[in-house]
Structures are given as C-alpha cells and as structure tokens.
Write an enzyme that holds these catalytic residues in place. Structure first.
Site, short mmCIF file in Angstrom:
data_model
loop_
_atom_site.label_atom_id
_atom_site.label_comp_id
_atom_site.label_asym_id
_atom_site.label_seq_id
_atom_site.Cartn_x
_atom_site.Cartn_y
_atom_site.Cartn_z
N SER A 98 83.45 24.63 -58.97
CA SER A 98 82.71 23.51 -59.54
C SER A 98 83.62 22.29 -59.72
CB SER A 98 82.06 23.92 -60.87
OG SER A 98 81.23 22.90 -61.37
N ASP A 246 75.79 20.76 -58.09
CA ASP A 246 74.60 21.33 -58.72
C ASP A 246 74.21 20.55 -59.98
OD1 ASP A 246 76.73 22.21 -60.28
OD2 ASP A 246 76.00 24.26 -60.50
#
Length: 452
Positions: A98, A246
């Site tokens: 991430s 995301d």
C-alpha cells in the site's frame, strides 16, 4: 525460522523485503493459500514495487505445485484484483504494501468473490501452515501441477466501473490526479478514457521507490503538490490515490481537502437514491453527518468498528449497499462488498458534473461539523491511560459512553473516540463538535489526560 508474528498482521501480510520475508517464504504462502482456500484455481496480481514481480511469481509457483491453476493479471491496483476475484469467482492475492516505504511489501488475500481473508477467516491457518513448512518438511507437491497463465483484466475492470456510474451526461471537468507513482497511474487513464474529463496527470510514472512523495494522501504533506496544481490550473477537482490505488482522497477547486466523511455522505446519498433506500455502514469515527444524511435519504445507518474486515462483515450480514470509513476506504455492494477508491471518485465526479456549482459548494451539504482529525499520542501504558480518560467522563452529566471500538464519549454538542493502535504504543484520538472552539477545548482536555 522466520518470525511470522512480525509480518502477519490482522488483515494481511506485510514486512521488509528481504529482511523479514522473501521469495522462498512467498512460495510457502502460495502453497498455504491454496490449501486453506481449497480452490482449484486462484488469481494473483501485484503493484509496481521492485520486489513485487518476483514475490508474485514465487507465490504462484507455490500454489501451482499444489495442483492449483494460477491466473496472473500482472500490474494492477488492489481493487482491480478484487474485481478479478469477483468477476472470475476465484480466491485472489494482491502483492502490495500500500503506502508503506519502498523496502516493504505484502499480500492482501481474499476468497472467491473478493470475500476478505483476515485472522479469523483463514489468515491464522495460512500462517500456521507456513510456520510448519518453514520449520520442518516442505509441503508435498500435487501429482499434477497447476498451470500458470496470464490475463489482462484492466479494460474489463474499467468497463465495470463505468457501467455503475454514468458521467457521460455531465459537464466537462478539469481533473488533476496525483497517483504518487503508484498504481493509479496504471488504472486512471483507462477508467477515465472517453469521459467528459480533461485529465491532468501528476506522478503517473510507476515507480515503487516513490521519488516524489510517499503514496499516502492521508498525510497532509503528501497532497501539497496536488493542492498547488489545482489552484494554479483552476481545476474543478483534485484526486489523490495511495500506492495500491484502493483509497482515494479529494481536493476541491480551492485546493482544500474534502473530508472522507463528507465523501462517504455524498456517495451514500447517491447510492440510496439509486437503490431506493437501503443500509449504509460507517465506522465509529466517521462524522455525525454520515448517519444524518443516510436517514435523510431514506436509508438505515449501521455503525461498526474501524477496519475493512468489520465493514465487509457487516455489509454481508445486512446486505448493505455502501460503506465508508474516515480513512477513505469506500465499499460497494455492486463491487462484491469490496473497497474501491476509483468507484467513489467516479461518484464524486458524476455529482460535480451533474450540477453547475463548484465542489466546495456541493460538499458543504455533507460537511456539517468541525473535526480534529486523528491525533496520535505515544504512551507507556495504553490500558492505564485509556482507563484514566474513561474515569474522567464516566459520571459526567449529559455524557454517554460506549466501547464498540476503544472509548467513545458523546454529548449533545460533541463526541470523541480514543482507540489503541494494534501495532504501536499509540492512542488515537478523534474529536468532532458543532464548532471549532469546542473541538479544541475537548481535544486539549482529553490530551491532557492521555499524555499525563
């Protein structure tokens, strides 16, 4: 023996490569994932980090050796992997850390239909198998190895999203997008292609060393460039994605950040109007405005703990149409209950393009209160400090206490939540009130108790 307690978290695997984990361990994770899911086929994808392709191939080898067919979708965002898991009805594994620095990598795993894999839903079993195999005998190969094939799903992913939100009738918009050298640079051009959008790209070059800034838009310093570009170009809106794209953060035409709670409320209103009502999930530190807007649009708000496994669990249990978190994770029933910042961004663009006013005016309806943002305090004893705060407010007239997730204290004019970090010696404080002065007063009062 690798110390898996350091890399297997509540929801995923994450650690420094190769110090804490490497391709040999990734291969064991692939074999364990194959065994725990029990599927005869899986799908895997990865972000742009230098270590991601090798780790992904190793994971695929481990699964294939157990007789499982592996579909590799290559470079993708995390929500693109969830799309593939949902569309193909296959368990999936996404290699990404991430927004963490370049030396980190990790695995986000899901069952078929993008159902989450966390500690209570398979991750503990996967860890146990990897520990067993790393410490003694490796897993026995299947009589017939699985196949490994490549498949490109980017166009299908983009078409699915565009089929859920119609932007074609809206006015043209100038949109600045900061991908932070992350996977937004891969997905955004395809998703927005052909729409009434003038795209101004920033840092779209895929580079897992993050040469311009961390791909973590939650930190204010990482959206400074985006804010300046929006102001300089007179753009209608700015969007910032994190490393695996995301999560999406929004900046208005003045360069001012739009709180994720306001985005949650805006998208909730659109989804409720589209579906004629329904349930909307929000965590315990989203703004008061979220349940208010949900009720105003004929919906039922359901409050839950912070964290995607809790949100996704409640969405599945209640049949909710949408869920949102303060951290800019947005979940959609139309997307297998998974989180996708890109779909939330399309909703904001459609709402903005469907009327004539600026974004700041549009979101004012959903941004009704003053908030502190999340404030972290390093403490020696989380339990003792939290107990001291609880004692200070337990018998105060007009206050309500609940412990759904940490401690939440609520009055008619303000609320605060104090939660312990699961991974660091921190207490996290969020305060909201009807005006800024009250936020500051409550914030200072609680921090004095927390920090002694």
């Amino acid at each position: 023996m690798p110390d898996l307690s350091q890399i297997v978290k509540a929801y995923d695997v994450r650690g420094v490569v190769p110090d804490q984990w490497d391709e040999a361990l990734a291969e064991l994770f692939g074999a364990a994932f194959a065994q725990v899911t029990g599927s005869d086929a899986i799908v895997v994808g990865h972000d742009m980090r230098p270590s991601s392709p090798g780790l992904t191939r190793a994971f695929g080898r481990g699964a294939a050796a157990r007789g499982v067919d592996v579909t590799e979708i290559g470079l993708c965002s995390t929500d693109q992997l969830y799309f593939a898991s949902g569309q193909l009805s296959l368990p999936g594994a996404m290699f990404t850390a991430s927004h963490n620095p370049a030396r980190y990598n990790g695995i986000k795993m899901c069952r078929a239909g993008a159902a989450p894999v966390g500690q209570d839903t398979g991750l503990a079993e996967i860890r146990a198998l990897v520990e067993e195999w790393a410490g003694s005998v490796a897993p026995a190969p299947a009589a017939t190895a699985g196949t490994i094939t490549e498949r490109d799903v980017l166009a299908d992913y983009a078409a699915h999203l565009r089929g859920l939100v119609d932007l074609t009738a809206g006015r043209p918009l100038k949109v600045v997008v900061d991908a932070g050298n992350g996977m937004g640079g891969h997905t955004v051009p395809t998703v927005l292609a052909g729409l009434p959008v003038e795209l101004v790209p920033m840092y779209f070059e895929l580079d897992g060393t993050f040469p311009n800034h961390e791909a973590n838009p939650l930190a204010p310093e990482n959206i400074v460039d985006l804010q300046a570009e929006v102001r300089e170009l007179g753009a209608d809106i700015g969007l910032a994605f994190d490393g695996d794209a995301d999560r999406c953060f929004v900046v208005d035409e003045r360069g001012e950040p739009v709180p994720p709670s306001a985005v949650t409320a805006l998208v909730a209103a659109r989804e409720l109007d589209k579906h004629g009502g329904g349930t909307v999930i929000h965590n315990c530190i989203t703004s008061w405005s979220v349940p208010e807007v949900v009720r105003e649009h004929g919906g039922t708000p359901v409050r839950t703990r912070v964290g995607h496994s809790f949100i996704k669990g409640e969405m599945a249990r209640t049949g909710a149409i949408f869920g949102g978190e303060h951290s800019a994770h947005y979940y959609f029933r139309d997307f297998w209950n998974a989180d996708t910042g890109m779909l939330a961004a399309l909703h904001v663009l459609a709402a903005l393009g469907g009327q004539d006013g600026p974004l700041s005016q549009l979101v004012a309806e959903y941004n009704r209160y003053a908030a502190s943002g999340e404030i972290n305090s390093t403490v020696d004893d989380q339990t003792a400090r939290a107990a001291a705060v609880r004692a200070a407010y337990a018998d105060r007239p007009g206050t309500e206490l609940d412990e759904l997730d940490g401690l939440t204290v609520t009055t008619a004019d303000w609320w605060f939540n104090l939660r312990a970090s699961n991974t660091e010696p921190l207490l996290r404080l969020n305060v909201e009130a009807r005006d800024r002065a009250t936020v500051e007063k409550v914030r200072d009062e609680v921090l004095a108790l927390v920090r002694g």
